[in-house]
Design a protein around this motif. Structure first.
Motif, PDB file in Angstrom:
ATOM      1  N   GLY A  26       0.844  -1.184   0.000  1.00  0.00           N
ATOM      2  CA  GLY A  26       0.000   0.000   0.000  1.00  0.00           C
ATOM      3  C   GLY A  26       0.880   1.234   0.000  1.00  0.00           C
ATOM      4  N   ILE A  27       0.254   2.366   0.225  1.00  0.00           N
ATOM      5  CA  ILE A  27       0.987   3.633   0.248  1.00  0.00           C
ATOM      6  C   ILE A  27       0.763   4.311   1.586  1.00  0.00           C
ATOM      7  CG2 ILE A  27       1.189   5.914  -0.812  1.00  0.00           C
ATOM      8  CD1 ILE A  27       0.244   4.668  -3.435  1.00  0.00           C
ATOM      9  N   GLY A  28       1.862   4.713   2.213  1.00  0.00           N
ATOM     10  CA  GLY A  28       1.751   5.514   3.425  1.00  0.00           C
ATOM     11  C   GLY A  28       1.152   4.768   4.601  1.00  0.00           C
ATOM     12  N   PHE A  29       1.777   3.661   4.991  1.00  0.00           N
ATOM     13  CA  PHE A  29       1.264   2.922   6.136  1.00  0.00           C
ATOM     14  C   PHE A  29       2.399   2.469   7.039  1.00  0.00           C
ATOM     15  CE2 PHE A  29       2.355  -1.490   5.105  1.00  0.00           C
ATOM     16  CZ  PHE A  29       2.634  -1.404   3.751  1.00  0.00           C
ATOM     17  N   SER A  30       2.034   2.180   8.274  1.00  0.00           N
ATOM     18  CA  SER A  30       2.970   1.667   9.252  1.00  0.00           C
ATOM     19  C   SER A  30       2.272   0.576  10.030  1.00  0.00           C
ATOM     20  CB  SER A  30       3.410   2.782  10.195  1.00  0.00           C
ATOM     21  OG  SER A  30       4.299   2.302  11.184  1.00  0.00           O
ATOM     22  N   SER A  53       5.483  -5.121  16.655  1.00  0.00           N
ATOM     23  CA  SER A  53       6.620  -4.531  15.950  1.00  0.00           C
ATOM     24  C   SER A  53       7.891  -4.561  16.791  1.00  0.00           C
ATOM     25  CB  SER A  53       6.300  -3.090  15.543  1.00  0.00           C
ATOM     26  OG  SER A  53       5.986  -2.315  16.690  1.00  0.00           O
ATOM     27  N   ILE A  54       7.752  -4.642  18.119  1.00  0.00           N
ATOM     28  CA  ILE A  54       8.926  -4.680  18.986  1.00  0.00           C
ATOM     29  C   ILE A  54       9.358  -6.113  19.273  1.00  0.00           C
ATOM     30  CG2 ILE A  54       8.452  -2.463  20.077  1.00  0.00           C
ATOM     31  CD1 ILE A  54       7.237  -3.957  22.426  1.00  0.00           C
ATOM     32  N   GLY A  55       8.694  -7.089  18.632  1.00  0.00           N
ATOM     33  CA  GLY A  55       9.169  -8.456  18.706  1.00  0.00           C
ATOM     34  C   GLY A  55       8.468  -9.361  19.694  1.00  0.00           C
ATOM     35  N   ALA A  74      11.257  -5.017   6.867  1.00  0.00           N
ATOM     36  CA  ALA A  74      11.682  -4.337   5.641  1.00  0.00           C
ATOM     37  C   ALA A  74      10.789  -4.723   4.460  1.00  0.00           C
ATOM     38  CB  ALA A  74      13.133  -4.670   5.326  1.00  0.00           C
ATOM     39  N   LYS A  75      10.245  -5.938   4.520  1.00  0.00           N
ATOM     40  CA  LYS A  75       9.386  -6.426   3.435  1.00  0.00           C
ATOM     41  C   LYS A  75       7.908  -6.373   3.802  1.00  0.00           C
ATOM     42  CE  LYS A  75      12.835  -9.652   1.571  1.00  0.00           C
ATOM     43  NZ  LYS A  75      13.116 -11.071   1.233  1.00  0.00           N
TER      44      LYS A  75
END
Length: 121
Positions: A26-30, A53-55, A74-75
């Motif tokens: 997508g565009i512009g996501f986290s 996200s912190i594992g 990263a992917k």
């Protein structure tokens, strides 16, 4: 919007292994949480495994020691390595992510289309 594409399901014999993948685009996501859920016929959808996200990871008791969730930030991809599969693992497996998008300026849940995993001899 975030699109999720899953792959890796199939038919496997009891005791076998499968690896599921789910790539987000997508565009512009986290992304924060990435997870796998499953739904067997006649049953409710249940959480299989989740990774932040912190594992930090969380597993359903039924898959602990057999399944491993991992992610490649990263992917924007999450994986589910499933070993020692049992017939009761048969279900449709869904990828789920919790993502912030600049379009909506909000955290939302996104779901993949599902991939069938069948464990049978």
């Amino acid at each position: 919007q975030v699109q999720l594409v899953e792959s890796g399901g199939g038919l496997v014999q009891p005791g076998g292994s499968l690896r599921l993948s789910c790539a987000a685009s997508g565009i512009g996501f986290s992304i924060n949480y990435m997870a796998w859920y499953r739904q067997a016929p006649g049953k409710q959808r249940e959480l299989v495994a989740r990774t932040a996200s912190i594992g930090i990871t969380k597993y359903a008791d039924s898959v602990k020691g057999r399944f491993t969730i991992s992610r490649d930030n990263a992917k924007n991809t999450v994986y589910l390595q499933m070993n020692s599969l049992k017939p009761e693992d048969t279900a449709v497996y869904y990828c789920n992510v919790d993502a912030w998008t600049t379009e909506r300026r909000n955290w939302d849940d996104y779901w993949g289309q599902g991939t069938q995993v069948t464990v049978s001899s």
